[in-house]
Design a protein around this motif. Structure first.
Motif: not given
Length: 318
Positions: A281-300
């Motif tokens: 299937l078509t797998l899509r990754v927007a970006d990769i962040l380290p675990l400690e930047r989880a809050a940033e990922a939630h913001d985005r």
């Protein structure tokens, strides 16, 4: 200093905005009977993670309030340890899995995670852990929703939110079943959605979705898979005695005109996940962040506009 019996994990301390997320050091989880401990290589950031962290799921009565809550459903990694009775997997094997329990103290945002073996499948071959981790929650949701629609090859299906993570898998899986797919998407996403197998496109910004659908499919669509939670607006596009399934909690409309209406709630299914992993299937990754930047990922993710999934890894890089 972290010892060999400890690990790092991100949990929600209470409820609130991304600031409620906290990186903690906790003991390694031990796999119980029938479980597998996975060394996590990648975890996916999904909308349900934001709803868990904010307390919205507590308010909706879907989970009990607790002092801290594990975050993250999707995981890809390597089998680290087997609980008693597990024979289908081996240490060192690359796997993917789904944690479908809400009220837990540890989720996939962690360095290790113990899951029931029945919720785990071999990872898709030749695919990075980061890409593989996008598969479990979203593809299983799409598959289970299509199963509830119970349409036959040649039938027509509307997929709302077709460019989203669940919607994209729904379009692709529906087309592979021989369904004729009408996808709701923006002009910017039209080419991509057509590449997944959509036959027709209706604008995401349409003021009257049902009218636009019925212009293309007179009499109405046989079924609607509503990943955008449009409710009655999507139901109105369905023919009399057709079928409608929503994957958004609380958005199911009344079953007007004899239409079968279902609210789909995800459940882990290792056997089905293994089949999905073998489908290329078509797998899509927007970006990769380290675990400690989880809050940033939630913001985005909360800001919107992301195509594909934001991924967390225990260390920098995939």
């Amino acid at each position: 200093m972290i010892t060999e019996k400890q690990m790092r994990a991100v949990v929600a301390r209470g409820y609130g905005g991304p600031e409620a997320l906290e990186l903690v050091t906790i003991p390694l989880p031990e796999p119980g009977p029938g479980q597998i401990r996975i060394r996590v290589e990648a975890a996916t950031v999904n909308p349900v993670d934001l709803a868990t962290r904010s307390g919205a799921l507590v308010e909706a009565g879907l989970m009990a309030a607790r002092g801290y809550t594990g975050i993250g459903w999707d995981v890809a990694g390597v089998v680290d340890r087997l609980g008693s009775g597990v024979t289908a997997f081996a240490p060192g094997q690359r796997v993917i899995g789904l944690r479908d329990l809400l009220d837990v103290s540890l989720g996939a945002y962690s360095e290790y995670l113990a899951l029931d073996a029945a919720a785990v499948a071999p990872a898709p071959p030749g695919v990075s852990a980061v890409a593989a981790a996008t598969l479990p929650l979203n593809s299983l949701t799409a598959l289970q929703a299509l199963n509830l629609l119970d349409l036959a090859a040649g039938d027509t299906v509307l997929v709302t939110g077709a460019a989203g993570a669940v919607g994209g898998f729904a379009v692709e899986l529906a087309a592979r079943r021989g369904l004729r797919v009408l996808a709701q998407a923006s002009a910017a996403d039209e080419e991509f959605v057509r590449s997944l197998g959509a036959e027709w496109i209706v604008s995401r910004d349409a003021s009257d979705l049902a009218t636009d659908v019925r212009r293309l499919v007179p009499g109405g669509i046989d079924g609607a898979l509503d990943t955008a939670g449009l409710g009655i607006r999507a139901l109105a596009a369905v023919r009399t005695r057709g079928a409608y399934v929503t994957v958004v909690g609380g958005s199911a409309p009344l079953p007007l005109r004899g239409i079968r209406v279902h609210q789909q709630w995800i459940s882990s299914d290792g056997a089905a996940l293994a089949e999905l992993a073998a489908m290329d299937l078509t797998l899509r990754v927007a970006d990769i962040l380290p675990l400690e930047r989880a809050a940033e990922a939630h913001d985005r993710l909360a800001a919107g506009g992301i195509r594909g999934r934001l991924m967390l890894v225990p260390s920098e890089g995939p």
